[in-house]
Design a protein around this motif. Structure first.
Motif, PDB file in Angstrom:
ATOM      1  N   ARG A   1       0.836  -1.194   0.000  1.00 17.50           N
ATOM      2  CA  ARG A   1       0.000   0.000   0.000  1.00 17.50           C
ATOM      3  C   ARG A   1       0.873   1.248   0.000  1.00 17.50           C
ATOM      4  O   ARG A   1       1.822   1.341   0.776  1.00 17.50           O
ATOM      5  CB  ARG A   1      -0.853   0.049   1.266  1.00 17.50           C
ATOM      6  CG  ARG A   1      -1.867  -1.028   1.339  1.00 17.50           C
ATOM      7  CD  ARG A   1      -2.721  -0.698   2.515  1.00 17.50           C
ATOM      8  NE  ARG A   1      -3.590  -1.787   2.868  1.00 17.50           N
ATOM      9  CZ  ARG A   1      -4.250  -1.829   4.016  1.00 17.50           C
ATOM     10  NH1 ARG A   1      -4.092  -0.857   4.889  1.00 17.50           N
ATOM     11  NH2 ARG A   1      -5.041  -2.821   4.276  1.00 17.50           N
ATOM     12  N   LYS A   2       0.487   2.176  -0.815  1.00 19.04           N
ATOM     13  CA  LYS A   2       1.257   3.404  -0.902  1.00 19.04           C
ATOM     14  C   LYS A   2       1.244   4.165   0.425  1.00 19.04           C
ATOM     15  O   LYS A   2       2.258   4.689   0.874  1.00 19.04           O
ATOM     16  CB  LYS A   2       0.657   4.281  -1.997  1.00 19.04           C
ATOM     17  CG  LYS A   2       1.668   5.168  -2.654  1.00 19.04           C
ATOM     18  CD  LYS A   2       1.052   5.838  -3.843  1.00 19.04           C
ATOM     19  CE  LYS A   2       2.089   6.620  -4.600  1.00 19.04           C
ATOM     20  NZ  LYS A   2       1.558   7.202  -5.818  1.00 19.04           N
ATOM     21  N   ARG A   3       0.074   4.203   1.081  1.00 19.26           N
ATOM     22  CA  ARG A   3      -0.054   4.955   2.336  1.00 19.26           C
ATOM     23  C   ARG A   3       0.859   4.363   3.418  1.00 19.26           C
ATOM     24  O   ARG A   3       1.423   5.089   4.224  1.00 19.26           O
ATOM     25  CB  ARG A   3      -1.508   4.939   2.834  1.00 19.26           C
ATOM     26  CG  ARG A   3      -2.486   5.686   1.990  1.00 19.26           C
ATOM     27  CD  ARG A   3      -2.219   7.171   1.936  1.00 19.26           C
ATOM     28  NE  ARG A   3      -2.127   7.805   3.249  1.00 19.26           N
ATOM     29  CZ  ARG A   3      -1.724   9.047   3.442  1.00 19.26           C
ATOM     30  NH1 ARG A   3      -1.386   9.783   2.410  1.00 19.26           N
ATOM     31  NH2 ARG A   3      -1.647   9.561   4.646  1.00 19.26           N
TER      32      ARG A   3
ATOM     33  N   ARG B   1       3.671   2.786   3.008  1.00 24.08           N
ATOM     34  CA  ARG B   1       5.070   3.139   2.772  1.00 24.08           C
ATOM     35  C   ARG B   1       5.316   4.605   3.118  1.00 24.08           C
ATOM     36  O   ARG B   1       6.327   4.959   3.701  1.00 24.08           O
ATOM     37  CB  ARG B   1       5.431   2.882   1.304  1.00 24.08           C
ATOM     38  CG  ARG B   1       5.331   1.432   0.919  1.00 24.08           C
ATOM     39  CD  ARG B   1       6.145   1.169  -0.340  1.00 24.08           C
ATOM     40  NE  ARG B   1       5.734   2.000  -1.429  1.00 24.08           N
ATOM     41  CZ  ARG B   1       4.810   1.667  -2.329  1.00 24.08           C
ATOM     42  NH1 ARG B   1       4.200   0.515  -2.231  1.00 24.08           N
ATOM     43  NH2 ARG B   1       4.493   2.475  -3.309  1.00 24.08           N
ATOM     44  N   TYR B   2       4.337   5.437   2.767  1.00 23.01           N
ATOM     45  CA  TYR B   2       4.460   6.860   3.086  1.00 23.01           C
ATOM     46  C   TYR B   2       4.567   7.060   4.593  1.00 23.01           C
ATOM     47  O   TYR B   2       5.456   7.778   5.084  1.00 23.01           O
ATOM     48  CB  TYR B   2       3.248   7.602   2.515  1.00 23.01           C
ATOM     49  CG  TYR B   2       3.164   9.049   2.910  1.00 23.01           C
ATOM     50  CD1 TYR B   2       3.979   9.993   2.293  1.00 23.01           C
ATOM     51  CD2 TYR B   2       2.281   9.469   3.893  1.00 23.01           C
ATOM     52  CE1 TYR B   2       3.904  11.314   2.646  1.00 23.01           C
ATOM     53  CE2 TYR B   2       2.200  10.792   4.252  1.00 23.01           C
ATOM     54  CZ  TYR B   2       3.009  11.722   3.634  1.00 23.01           C
ATOM     55  OH  TYR B   2       2.939  13.024   3.999  1.00 23.01           O
TER      56      TYR B   2
ATOM     57  N   GLU C   1       3.969  -2.045  -6.767  1.00 20.43           N
ATOM     58  CA  GLU C   1       4.543  -0.926  -6.048  1.00 20.43           C
ATOM     59  C   GLU C   1       3.595   0.268  -5.982  1.00 20.43           C
ATOM     60  O   GLU C   1       3.616   1.044  -5.040  1.00 20.43           O
ATOM     61  CB  GLU C   1       5.847  -0.482  -6.725  1.00 20.43           C
ATOM     62  CG  GLU C   1       7.004  -1.424  -6.490  1.00 20.43           C
ATOM     63  CD  GLU C   1       7.507  -1.330  -5.085  1.00 20.43           C
ATOM     64  OE1 GLU C   1       7.928  -0.244  -4.695  1.00 20.43           O
ATOM     65  OE2 GLU C   1       7.463  -2.337  -4.367  1.00 20.43           O
ATOM     66  N   ASP C   2       2.788   0.420  -7.008  1.00 22.14           N
ATOM     67  CA  ASP C   2       2.023   1.652  -7.111  1.00 22.14           C
ATOM     68  C   ASP C   2       0.667   1.609  -6.441  1.00 22.14           C
ATOM     69  O   ASP C   2      -0.113   2.541  -6.572  1.00 22.14           O
ATOM     70  CB  ASP C   2       1.833   2.012  -8.592  1.00 22.14           C
ATOM     71  CG  ASP C   2       3.164   2.380  -9.218  1.00 22.14           C
ATOM     72  OD1 ASP C   2       4.030   2.807  -8.457  1.00 22.14           O
ATOM     73  OD2 ASP C   2       3.321   2.206 -10.427  1.00 22.14           O
TER      74      ASP C   2
END
Lengths: 800, 140
Positions: A155-157, A159-160, A798-799
């Protein structure tokens, strides 16, 4: 009893075992095996309680790098044992909870490895007495929490959030490291206990060290304005959030403040910074919590605010150190006592709340309070736990939060009445801000309970029918809820056995006898009680009319947030570094060579020039033989011919000629090892050249502008001159011991007649070992650069 | 384009053995005369490179099914492990020992733990050199 040093290492050893367990045990049961670790640690720590309550401390040392004063020293005292018990106790409950929370399809092996790493690192932080070991464990908590937050890394969130937490806490950590080094410079010791007795308040580094240390504490404990990482860290699975944010990671900053209070606490700056940052955080956290619609985000802000509260109390309490004995000291010691008390209370009720939110998410499929409601009849047990946790957080009786909240009010009121550190200016500010923040705390606590569990049930907004959690998932929150109530009725058990001993560690110079009254639920109609009543009255009114005044949140422009500041500064930083990189990364070999050579000229030439190292001494030189002259002539000819070569083959051959005559030189000088190495390296590199040869672009004469040529010429001549100068002056200056000592005793000491090998493999084996590793890394890098290209599928993942 | 490389292949078949013998000799004798892990490894690697050049990588990799990255890793591991071994005996990191033994064929022979360390170095060199050459040649 189990040594504390070993206790810290056990989670790490267990983490190594998890992969093996993973292969043997069914995935469902692996959690139960992991559970053994914190339970054993908890029990063995708990056995220390009686003796620690009696005033004993335990110190054990394992020498690590004695020459720098770095030892793996653990110190078990009242303060560290509280944290140790919280880490292992809440850790056990979190693992029980996670066994039911995480499905078997998740990569449980990773989960428990990260969790154990984190647990070990936290234990290391709270028990270490040595600054450097403390720092190592401190950063390890940042790294392991990074791994935990990014557990769902697709999940992008996630990783952020993980990156944000890491960047913030590690920045603080480096500041803290700087502070540690300053402290070491001031005191000459790495041991925290020794620093307390040797610190010099008047030292020029005292204030900078304090500020940097606090930076570490504030970033770790998510104090304003560094709190922004905490809400994003909520992307972690709920058991992790419960663990990281109720009991451990964020409390490390609090621990740091408490642990260093004896060192810095008597200074005015410390009092002001800690207490005012704390109270700002308290207000800002609770104010922002109310506007959240995601229950977990709401809890994140509430954690921020509660941490602010504890921080404020520690700040106020530190004043006791500078007051000496006296009536006012009582106020401050009680503030410290309240801080410790609230610390424990917060872990219990916030842990329970996090777990309940996880259950709600699990049972109803969402955490959005706009979609939730009416769950009371469907999830009665969760409702009860949420009620207990929230009301305790709001500071209502009969829950433990009430007791510590009263003590907090008492502390801010009394501090405003005393005149320390020219407090007159902000006399009213402390109680007022504290009170307002408590009103908001009250409101969001009500939101948690009533918006989720009361009101209309809207099944059409939920993904699936809401249901109560399985019994196993309820075990841990029930235990915590029981503690919340239990501590309210028997607070002095906790106070006498855990909190009082810890006081001695935080305020060592204060005679604590008779300073701290027993905790009591009823303490008469004093300002604190009136404040609580006011909070309840105003809070209820405001909760009911929440729609009317919600507009204040839109007063600040949407994009005026610290989050945006963080995001934009990251983007800007990326842009600037991109620009710098594209400035020098031109992709032309020529530019790179020029940079390298210019740097070489500046560094080596500059050193030669400024240190006056070029001293020539030809006295001891051997006569030059004919072979040598011939060889030199061949080499010079080959070197000169390379730039003039008309084809690539010629250039390669000439280069080879140069290399092989170098090898001959070694032969003439009777260095067979070097000659051999040179020969083989030359052969292999020529072979490499041949491999690429076929694919290289056509050799063509480039029309280079005259200016470029001239620059090239100047640079190459300069490099050549410097090399000659270095080679000549090596004979003159004697900076280091000669290596001929090795030559004399190579056979006696290493049993080898080949002195080169004796040096490589024996006397200087460490260099060789590192070289092998560097070589290995280099080989792997070449391999990865050429071979590994991420496939399309991976990129999609990844995205997300 | 098929290149006629009979001569190269025939010569290689013989020469490789000479080079390999040389490599082993260099490695073993390194303690007392020129040679040692680094050179031994390099010579061994150059023998392999010669094979790769004379034949082609697939043929050779079929006969020598080694993952050269692993060879390098094992080498690095051995080099570190021999150092670490001395820690268990409570002597400083990377201390070596040597002694003389009476072996059946060789008679009185000096054996040193350095040899194990050198073996790590040699394997590391072989693994890295071959890995680099293979990955570059396969890429183009």
């Amino acid at each position: 009893m189990l040594s504390v040093n070993l206790a810290i290492l056990i989670p790490f050893l267990a983490a190594i075992l998890v992969p093996f367990l993973y292969a043997k045990v069914s995935r469902k049961h692996i959690g139960w095996f992991v559970l053994i670790v914190p339970v054993v640690l908890f029990v063995s720590l708990a056995r220390y309680i009686p003796s620690v309550a009696g005033g004993e401390t335990y110190l054990s040392t394992i020498a690590w790098i004695p020459s720098y004063g770095i030892h793996f020293t653990t110190y078990l005292d009242g303060l560290s044992i509280i944290f140790g018990l919280l880490i292992t106790g809440i850790g056990s409950l979190v693992i029980i909870y996670s066994i039911y929370y995480l499905s078997a399809e998740e990569s449980l092996g990773h989960f428990y490895i990260y969790l154990l790493l984190f647990m070990g690192a936290m234990l290391g932080v709270v028990f270490s007495d040595n600054l450097m070991v403390f720092y190592a464990f401190w950063e390890l908590t940042s790294i392991s929490s990074f791994l935990l937050i990014a557990f769902w890394y697709h999940r992008k969130r996630s990783r952020y959030g993980a990156k944000k937490a890491l960047l913030t806490t590690v920045t603080g950590g480096i500041a803290m490291l700087t502070s540690f080094i300053m402290i070491y410079v001031m005191t000459g010791t790495m041991s925290i206990r020794e620093i307390i007795s040797t610190i010099d308040y008047g030292h020029a580094l005292f204030i900078p060290a304090m500020l940097l240390l606090l930076l570490g504490a504030f970033t770790k404990s998510a104090q304003f304005p560094f709190h922004i990482w905490l809400p994003d860290a909520m992307e972690a699975p709920t058991p992790i959030s419960a663990y990281l944010h109720s009991a451990t990671m964020v409390k490390a900053g609090i621990y740091l403040v408490a642990r260093f209070t004896p060192i810095f606490g008597s200074h005015e700056t410390w009092f002001w910074l800690v207490s005012s940052v704390g109270i700002i955080t308290l207000f800002w956290g609770s104010f922002n919590a109310v506007r959240q619609t995601d229950l977990k985000a709401l809890l994140a802000y509430s954690t921020i605010s509660q941490l602010g509260l504890i921080m404020t109390l520690f700040g106020i309490g530190s004043a006791a150190l500078s007051m000496g004995a006296g009536e006012e000291t009582v106020i401050y010691t009680q503030a410290t006592f309240a801080a410790l008390f609230h610390l424990v209370n917060h872990s219990t009720f916030k842990g329970a709340l996090f777990m309940v939110i996880g259950i709600v998410n699990h049972g109803a499929g969402t955490r959005d309070i706009r979609r939730l409601g009416g769950l009371m009849s469907l999830m009665p047990i969760s409702f009860t736990i949420a009620l207990i946790g929230s009301f305790s957080m709001a500071g209502l009786p009969p829950f433990n939060g009430f007791l510590s909240k009263e003590m907090f009010f008492q502390a801010v009121v009394s501090v405003s009445q005393s005149g320390i550190f020219s407090l007159h200016v902000s006399k009213v500010l402390f109680p007022v801000v504290a009170w307002v923040a408590s009103v908001f705390t009250f409101i969001y606590c009500m939101i948690i309970v009533f918006k989720t569990f009361l009101g209309p049930y809207q099944p059409e907004k939920l993904d699936h029918e809401a249901h109560e959690a399985p019994a196993g998932m309820l075990i841990s929150p029930i235990i915590l809820a029981v503690l919340v109530v239990g501590i309210f009725f028997f607070p002095n058990v906790l106070g006498d056995y855990l909190l009082r001993p810890a006081m001695a560690s935080i305020l060592p110079s204060i005679e604590l006898e008779g300073m701290i009254e027993p905790i009591s639920a009823w303490h008469g109609f004093n300002p604190a009680l009136w404040m609580t009543l006011g909070v309840i009255a105003v809070g209820t009114l405001m909760y009911l009319s929440i729609r009317r005044w919600k507009g204040i949140y839109s007063l600040l422009p949407e994009n005026w947030t610290l989050d945006n500041l963080y995001n934009n500064s990251l983007i800007q930083m990326e842009k600037i570094s991109n620009r710098i990189t594209s400035f020098y990364m031109t992709g032309y070999l020529r530019s790179y060579s020029i940079y390298i050579f210019l740097f070489f000229i500046a560094a080596v030439g500059g050193t030669l020039l400024f240190t006056g190292a070029y001293a020539f001494d030809f006295a001891g030189d051997a006569p030059i033989s004919v072979y040598e002259i011939v060889l030199v002539l061949v080499m010079v000819a080959a070197a000169l011919a390379i730039p003039l070569a008309k084809s690539r083959v010629n250039a390669v051959l000439l280069n080879g000629a140069l290399g092989y005559s170098m090898a001959l030189f070694f032969v003439v000088f009777r260095a067979p090892d070097l000659a051999l190495t040179q020969l083989v390296v030359e052969t292999v590199s020529t072979a490499l050249f041949l491999l690429c040869f076929y694919f290289l672009p056509k050799w063509k004469k480039e029309e280079t502008p005259r200016r470029t040529k001239r620059t090239n010429l100047v640079i190459s001549i300069a490099v050549g001159i410097i090399f000659v100068l270095v080679a000549l002056s090596v004979r003159g200056g004697k900076l280091f011991d000669t290596i001929s000592g090795y030559f004399e005793n190579a056979y006696e000491l290493a049993g080898g007649k080949n002195i080169v090998n004796a040096i490589l493999g024996d006397f200087r084996a460490f260099d060789t070992m590192l070289e092998v590793i560097v070589l290995f890394i280099g080989g792997l890098s070449v391999y990865t650069l050429i071979k590994l290209k991420s496939t399309k599928e991976e990129q999609n993942l990844e995205d997300q | 384009m098929k290149i006629n490389d009979v001569i190269l292949q025939t010569v290689t078949k013989i020469v490789v053995f000479i080079i390999l013998t040389m490599a082993v000799y260099l490695f073993v004798s390194g303690h007392n005369s020129p040679g040692g892990g680094f050179i031994g490894g390099l010579v061994l690697a150059s023998a392999l490179v010669l094979l790769f050049l004379a034949f082609d990588t697939e043929t050779i990799m079929k006969r020598i099914p080694l993952d050269f990255k692993m060879v390098a890793a094992v080498g690095a591991f051995i080099a570190v492990a021999t150092g670490a071994a001395s820690l268990f005996l409570d002597i400083p990191f990377l201390s070596h020992a040597y002694s003389y033994f009476n072996l059946p064929v060789f008679g009185k022979t000096g054996l040193a733990t350095v040899t194990i360390f050198e073996l790590g170095v040699a394997l590391g060199v072989v693994g890295v050199v071959v890995t680099i050459i293979l990955s570059i040649s396969e890429d183009v």
